[in-house]
Write a protein that holds these residues in place. Structure first.
Motif, short mmCIF file in Angstrom:
data_model
loop_
_atom_site.label_atom_id
_atom_site.label_comp_id
_atom_site.label_asym_id
_atom_site.label_seq_id
_atom_site.Cartn_x
_atom_site.Cartn_y
_atom_site.Cartn_z
N MET A 101 0.85 -1.18 0.00
CA MET A 101 0.00 0.00 0.00
C MET A 101 0.89 1.25 0.00
N ARG A 102 1.07 1.85 -1.17
CA ARG A 102 1.92 3.04 -1.29
C ARG A 102 1.02 4.26 -1.44
N LEU A 103 1.09 5.15 -0.46
CA LEU A 103 0.20 6.30 -0.58
C LEU A 103 0.82 7.61 -0.11
N ILE A 104 0.18 8.69 -0.57
CA ILE A 104 0.56 10.05 -0.18
C ILE A 104 -0.64 10.66 0.52
N LEU A 105 -0.39 11.33 1.63
CA LEU A 105 -1.43 12.09 2.31
C LEU A 105 -1.17 13.56 2.05
N LEU A 106 -2.16 14.25 1.50
CA LEU A 106 -2.07 15.68 1.25
C LEU A 106 -3.05 16.43 2.14
N GLY A 107 -2.75 17.68 2.39
CA GLY A 107 -3.65 18.50 3.19
C GLY A 107 -2.84 19.55 3.92
N PRO A 108 -3.46 20.70 4.21
CA PRO A 108 -2.74 21.78 4.86
C PRO A 108 -2.36 21.45 6.31
N PRO A 109 -1.50 22.26 6.92
CA PRO A 109 -1.16 22.05 8.33
C PRO A 109 -2.43 22.01 9.16
N GLY A 110 -2.49 21.10 10.12
CA GLY A 110 -3.65 21.03 11.01
C GLY A 110 -4.81 20.22 10.47
N ALA A 111 -4.64 19.63 9.27
CA ALA A 111 -5.74 18.87 8.66
C ALA A 111 -5.92 17.49 9.29
N GLY A 112 -4.94 17.07 10.09
CA GLY A 112 -5.04 15.76 10.74
C GLY A 112 -4.26 14.66 10.04
N LYS A 113 -3.35 15.06 9.13
CA LYS A 113 -2.56 14.06 8.40
C LYS A 113 -1.74 13.18 9.36
N GLY A 114 -1.13 13.81 10.35
CA GLY A 114 -0.27 13.07 11.29
C GLY A 114 -1.04 12.00 12.03
N THR A 115 -2.22 12.35 12.52
CA THR A 115 -3.07 11.40 13.25
C THR A 115 -3.46 10.24 12.35
N GLN A 116 -3.91 10.56 11.13
CA GLN A 116 -4.35 9.51 10.21
C GLN A 116 -3.18 8.63 9.78
N ALA A 117 -2.01 9.25 9.57
CA ALA A 117 -0.83 8.47 9.17
C ALA A 117 -0.48 7.46 10.26
N GLN A 118 -0.53 7.89 11.53
CA GLN A 118 -0.22 6.98 12.64
C GLN A 118 -1.19 5.81 12.69
N ARG A 119 -2.45 6.08 12.44
CA ARG A 119 -3.45 5.00 12.42
C ARG A 119 -3.16 4.01 11.29
N LEU A 120 -2.75 4.54 10.13
CA LEU A 120 -2.43 3.68 8.99
C LEU A 120 -1.19 2.83 9.29
N VAL A 121 -0.20 3.44 9.95
CA VAL A 121 1.03 2.72 10.32
C VAL A 121 0.66 1.53 11.21
N GLU A 122 -0.19 1.79 12.22
CA GLU A 122 -0.59 0.73 13.16
C GLU A 122 -1.43 -0.35 12.48
#
Length: 198
Positions: free
Chosen positions: A1-22
């Motif tokens: 699963m190779r993906l890119i998360l886009l979105g401005p600062p504060g959009a929640g990318k970090g939170t969602q990325a951590q969930r995907l990692v887990e």
């Protein structure tokens, strides 16, 4: 699963990325971490990056692209990865397509978290207030002026990626203002659909 998360600062990318990692057991690759790791490891490209950074200059696309190319070859990326903060520009996106094609790979998804910027500003102010109330340390750039500047920079440099990936047919947009769990479920739907199409 190779993906890119886009979105401005504060959009929640970090939170969602951590969930995907887990959930998927794939690494989140941030440009800063990859640069630091390459410098620390003393790889050829890491040495070049260090010389540039020591001179107080910005690392060129060519160096960043090479670092990304080498990083995605590592064993922990065998099942995929999440790119965070890369690509930042359309030339980097074009380079990434070429890098992956050279490895017989392609992106499974480019997911953009769409957000209302004025609501984001309120969200950021609330987060700062909550952090202070809890006796926590507020990031230096967590203030309305810095945040607006980061949003402007995002709009100017990174937002054209949306148009680029929309043009390639890889872009999927999700309402980043929705509840965190709803956003997570939407991302999983996009990934499931990508897996079906594969």
């Amino acid at each position: 699963m190779r993906l890119i998360l886009l979105g401005p600062p504060g959009a929640g990318k970090g939170t969602q990325a951590q969930r995907l990692v887990e959930r998927h057991g794939i690494p989140q690759l941030s440009t800063g971490d990859m640069l630091r790791a390459a410098v620390k490891a003393g790889t050829e490209v890491g040495k070049r990056a260090k010389a540039v950074m020591d001179a107080g200059q910005l690392v060129s696309d060519e160096i960043v692209n090479q670092i990304v190319s080498e990083r995605v070859d590592e064993p922990d990326c065998r099942n995929g990865f999440i790119l965070d903060g890369y690509p930042r520009t359309v030339p980097q996106a074009e380079a990434l397509t070429g890098i992956l094609a050279g490895k017989g790979q392609r992106l499974d998804a480019v997911i953009e978290l769409k957000v209302d910027e004025s609501a984001l500003l309120k969200r950021m102010e609330k987060r700062v207030a909550e952090t202070i109330a809890a006796g926590g340390q507020v990031r230096a750039d967590d203030n309305p002026e810095s945040f607006k500047k980061r949003l402007d920079e995002y709009r100017e440099k990174t937002a054209p990626l949306s148009a680029y990936y929309a043009g390639t047919g890889e872009l999927k947009t999700i309402d980043g203002m929705a509840d965190m769990d709803v956003v997570t479920a939407e991302i999983e739907n996009v990934l499931a659909e990508a897996a079906r199409v594969k």
